[in-house]
Motif scaffolding. Structure first.
Motif, PDB file in Angstrom:
ATOM      1  N   GLY A  81     -23.689  25.939  -2.947  1.00  0.00           N
ATOM      2  CA  GLY A  81     -23.582  24.769  -3.807  1.00  0.00           C
ATOM      3  C   GLY A  81     -22.494  24.916  -4.845  1.00  0.00           C
ATOM      4  O   GLY A  81     -21.950  25.985  -5.060  1.00  0.00           O
ATOM      5  N   GLY A  82     -22.183  23.814  -5.502  1.00  0.00           N
ATOM      6  CA  GLY A  82     -21.155  23.812  -6.533  1.00  0.00           C
ATOM      7  C   GLY A  82     -19.951  22.995  -6.112  1.00  0.00           C
ATOM      8  O   GLY A  82     -19.831  22.559  -4.977  1.00  0.00           O
ATOM      9  N   GLU A  83     -19.066  22.810  -7.068  1.00  0.00           N
ATOM     10  CA  GLU A  83     -17.863  22.011  -6.814  1.00  0.00           C
ATOM     11  C   GLU A  83     -16.901  22.762  -5.913  1.00  0.00           C
ATOM     12  O   GLU A  83     -16.699  23.962  -6.060  1.00  0.00           O
ATOM     13  N   LEU A  84     -16.320  22.048  -5.007  1.00  0.00           N
ATOM     14  CA  LEU A  84     -15.282  22.600  -4.129  1.00  0.00           C
ATOM     15  C   LEU A  84     -13.942  22.278  -4.796  1.00  0.00           C
ATOM     16  O   LEU A  84     -13.319  21.262  -4.525  1.00  0.00           O
ATOM     17  N   LYS A  85     -13.518  23.145  -5.716  1.00  0.00           N
ATOM     18  CA  LYS A  85     -12.353  22.858  -6.555  1.00  0.00           C
ATOM     19  C   LYS A  85     -11.073  22.674  -5.742  1.00  0.00           C
ATOM     20  O   LYS A  85     -10.244  21.836  -6.083  1.00  0.00           O
ATOM     21  N   GLY A  86     -10.899  23.445  -4.698  1.00  0.00           N
ATOM     22  CA  GLY A  86      -9.712  23.277  -3.860  1.00  0.00           C
ATOM     23  C   GLY A  86      -9.694  21.900  -3.214  1.00  0.00           C
ATOM     24  O   GLY A  86      -8.646  21.249  -3.141  1.00  0.00           O
ATOM     25  N   GLN A  87     -10.843  21.457  -2.759  1.00  0.00           N
ATOM     26  CA  GLN A  87     -10.964  20.131  -2.145  1.00  0.00           C
ATOM     27  C   GLN A  87     -10.720  19.041  -3.198  1.00  0.00           C
ATOM     28  O   GLN A  87     -10.036  18.058  -2.938  1.00  0.00           O
ATOM     29  N   ASN A  99      -5.850  23.840   5.005  1.00  0.00           N
ATOM     30  CA  ASN A  99      -5.574  24.925   5.933  1.00  0.00           C
ATOM     31  C   ASN A  99      -6.886  25.612   6.301  1.00  0.00           C
ATOM     32  O   ASN A  99      -7.904  25.455   5.626  1.00  0.00           O
ATOM     33  N   ILE A 100      -6.883  26.373   7.368  1.00  0.00           N
ATOM     34  CA  ILE A 100      -8.125  26.954   7.882  1.00  0.00           C
ATOM     35  C   ILE A 100      -8.789  27.902   6.885  1.00  0.00           C
ATOM     36  O   ILE A 100     -10.009  27.938   6.774  1.00  0.00           O
ATOM     37  N   GLY A 101      -7.993  28.627   6.102  1.00  0.00           N
ATOM     38  CA  GLY A 101      -8.567  29.524   5.092  1.00  0.00           C
ATOM     39  C   GLY A 101      -9.313  28.751   4.017  1.00  0.00           C
ATOM     40  O   GLY A 101     -10.417  29.120   3.618  1.00  0.00           O
ATOM     41  N   SER A 102      -8.723  27.652   3.558  1.00  0.00           N
ATOM     42  CA  SER A 102      -9.367  26.823   2.547  1.00  0.00           C
ATOM     43  C   SER A 102     -10.621  26.164   3.106  1.00  0.00           C
ATOM     44  O   SER A 102     -11.629  26.054   2.416  1.00  0.00           O
ATOM     45  N   SER A 103     -10.543  25.712   4.339  1.00  0.00           N
ATOM     46  CA  SER A 103     -11.708  25.084   4.963  1.00  0.00           C
ATOM     47  C   SER A 103     -12.856  26.080   5.090  1.00  0.00           C
ATOM     48  O   SER A 103     -14.014  25.746   4.833  1.00  0.00           O
ATOM     49  N   PHE A 104     -12.541  27.323   5.461  1.00  0.00           N
ATOM     50  CA  PHE A 104     -13.571  28.355   5.578  1.00  0.00           C
ATOM     51  C   PHE A 104     -14.176  28.649   4.205  1.00  0.00           C
ATOM     52  O   PHE A 104     -15.390  28.752   4.052  1.00  0.00           O
ATOM     53  N   GLY A 105     -13.306  28.763   3.181  1.00  0.00           N
ATOM     54  CA  GLY A 105     -13.781  29.012   1.822  1.00  0.00           C
ATOM     55  C   GLY A 105     -14.685  27.888   1.332  1.00  0.00           C
ATOM     56  O   GLY A 105     -15.720  28.136   0.706  1.00  0.00           O
ATOM     57  N   ARG A 136      -6.875  -0.607  -5.480  1.00  0.00           N
ATOM     58  CA  ARG A 136      -8.053   0.108  -5.002  1.00  0.00           C
ATOM     59  C   ARG A 136      -7.597   1.314  -4.201  1.00  0.00           C
ATOM     60  O   ARG A 136      -6.475   1.370  -3.704  1.00  0.00           O
ATOM     61  N   PHE A 137      -8.518   2.274  -4.051  1.00  0.00           N
ATOM     62  CA  PHE A 137      -8.311   3.412  -3.162  1.00  0.00           C
ATOM     63  C   PHE A 137      -9.284   3.288  -2.009  1.00  0.00           C
ATOM     64  O   PHE A 137     -10.420   2.830  -2.188  1.00  0.00           O
ATOM     65  N   GLU A 138      -8.838   3.709  -0.860  1.00  0.00           N
ATOM     66  CA  GLU A 138      -9.727   3.839   0.289  1.00  0.00           C
ATOM     67  C   GLU A 138      -9.493   5.230   0.867  1.00  0.00           C
ATOM     68  O   GLU A 138      -8.349   5.638   1.066  1.00  0.00           O
ATOM     69  N   THR A 139     -10.561   5.941   1.099  1.00  0.00           N
ATOM     70  CA  THR A 139     -10.469   7.294   1.648  1.00  0.00           C
ATOM     71  C   THR A 139     -11.301   7.352   2.913  1.00  0.00           C
ATOM     72  O   THR A 139     -12.445   6.911   2.920  1.00  0.00           O
ATOM     73  N   SER A 140     -10.717   7.868   3.986  1.00  0.00           N
ATOM     74  CA  SER A 140     -11.477   8.008   5.216  1.00  0.00           C
ATOM     75  C   SER A 140     -11.134   9.311   5.917  1.00  0.00           C
ATOM     76  O   SER A 140      -9.973   9.683   5.993  1.00  0.00           O
ATOM     77  N   PRO A 141     -12.175   9.978   6.389  1.00  0.00           N
ATOM     78  CA  PRO A 141     -11.920  11.214   7.137  1.00  0.00           C
ATOM     79  C   PRO A 141     -11.386  10.878   8.522  1.00  0.00           C
ATOM     80  O   PRO A 141     -11.784   9.890   9.122  1.00  0.00           O
ATOM     81  N   GLY A 142     -10.458  11.684   8.984  1.00  0.00           N
ATOM     82  CA  GLY A 142      -9.905  11.497  10.322  1.00  0.00           C
ATOM     83  C   GLY A 142      -9.999  12.794  11.098  1.00  0.00           C
ATOM     84  O   GLY A 142     -10.471  13.807  10.581  1.00  0.00           O
ATOM     85  N   GLU A 143      -9.540  12.755  12.338  1.00  0.00           N
ATOM     86  CA  GLU A 143      -9.591  13.950  13.187  1.00  0.00           C
ATOM     87  C   GLU A 143      -8.717  15.071  12.650  1.00  0.00           C
ATOM     88  O   GLU A 143      -9.070  16.239  12.712  1.00  0.00           O
ATOM     89  N   LEU A 144      -7.564  14.720  12.096  1.00  0.00           N
ATOM     90  CA  LEU A 144      -6.610  15.734  11.652  1.00  0.00           C
ATOM     91  C   LEU A 144      -6.613  15.970  10.150  1.00  0.00           C
ATOM     92  O   LEU A 144      -6.040  16.941   9.683  1.00  0.00           O
ATOM     93  N   PHE A 168       0.829  -1.207   0.000  1.00  0.00           N
ATOM     94  CA  PHE A 168       0.000   0.000   0.000  1.00  0.00           C
ATOM     95  C   PHE A 168       0.855   1.245   0.000  1.00  0.00           C
ATOM     96  O   PHE A 168       2.036   1.213   0.294  1.00  0.00           O
ATOM     97  N   GLY A 169       0.212   2.351  -0.347  1.00  0.00           N
ATOM     98  CA  GLY A 169       0.788   3.686  -0.253  1.00  0.00           C
ATOM     99  C   GLY A 169      -0.217   4.538   0.486  1.00  0.00           C
ATOM    100  O   GLY A 169      -1.417   4.483   0.202  1.00  0.00           O
ATOM    101  N   LEU A 170       0.223   5.310   1.437  1.00  0.00           N
ATOM    102  CA  LEU A 170      -0.673   6.034   2.324  1.00  0.00           C
ATOM    103  C   LEU A 170      -0.260   7.486   2.445  1.00  0.00           C
ATOM    104  O   LEU A 170       0.930   7.801   2.448  1.00  0.00           O
ATOM    105  N   THR A 171      -1.241   8.365   2.529  1.00  0.00           N
ATOM    106  CA  THR A 171      -0.978   9.770   2.835  1.00  0.00           C
ATOM    107  C   THR A 171      -2.150  10.310   3.644  1.00  0.00           C
ATOM    108  O   THR A 171      -3.273   9.831   3.519  1.00  0.00           O
ATOM    109  N   VAL A 172      -1.874  11.285   4.479  1.00  0.00           N
ATOM    110  CA  VAL A 172      -2.918  11.972   5.236  1.00  0.00           C
ATOM    111  C   VAL A 172      -2.773  13.448   4.943  1.00  0.00           C
ATOM    112  O   VAL A 172      -1.684  14.005   5.070  1.00  0.00           O
ATOM    113  N   ARG A 173      -3.843  14.066   4.511  1.00  0.00           N
ATOM    114  CA  ARG A 173      -3.818  15.483   4.135  1.00  0.00           C
ATOM    115  C   ARG A 173      -4.837  16.262   4.941  1.00  0.00           C
ATOM    116  O   ARG A 173      -5.940  15.790   5.193  1.00  0.00           O
ATOM    117  N   ALA A 174      -4.453  17.486   5.282  1.00  0.00           N
ATOM    118  CA  ALA A 174      -5.359  18.403   5.971  1.00  0.00           C
ATOM    119  C   ALA A 174      -5.415  19.706   5.192  1.00  0.00           C
ATOM    120  O   ALA A 174      -4.414  20.152   4.631  1.00  0.00           O
TER     121      ALA A 174
END
Length: 122
Positions: free
Chosen positions: A58-64, A44-50, A95-103, A36-42
């Motif tokens: 509504g609409g696509e969250l292009k940054g996300q 930044n607060i400005g992007s999250s607010f945007g 396969r890909f697996e994506t899961s939200p985490g705390e960080l 497997f290959g793994l990465t965890v991404r967060a």
């Protein structure tokens, strides 16, 4: 990392990756096991607010979207590097697996590392 919203393996990568359980035209000589290959991404607060503001109307969250594409590409690169370290030249049943985490969001690319040779070598 990519500057668009597409995906797929880097054409320079020499490890074949397939979501199928076989590789037509190739014979599986040896199975090296799951890798497997793994990465965890967060974000930044400005992007999250945007993104939160965009989600109101509504609409696509292009940054996300871009972050997820880049994360998948990074996970794929790590997957193929691990297969190579084990002596493989292919990964099957990827396969890909994506899961939200705390960080942040965890993205895992996984499959079966193996050694494949052409059925009819030239």
């Amino acid at each position: 990392m990519s500057t668009d919203y597409s995906g797929g393996q880097d054409p320079a990568n020499t490890v074949m990756v397939s979501t199928m359980n076989d590789l037509p035209g190739f014979r599986i000589e040896r199975v090296l096991g799951e890798c497997f290959g793994l990465t965890v991404r967060a974000r930044n607060i400005g992007s999250s607010f945007g993104s939160a503001m965009k989600s109101i109307k509504g609409g696509e969250l292009k940054g996300q979207t871009k972050m997820l594409v880049d994360s998948r590409m990074e996970a794929m690169t790590r997957l193929t590097e691990e297969a190579t370290r084990r002596g493989g030249n292919a990964v099957l049943a990827m396969r890909f697996e994506t899961s939200p985490g705390e960080l942040g969001t965890e993205i895992c690319a996984y499959g079966t590392a193996c050694v494949a040779t052409p059925d009819n070598p030239a």
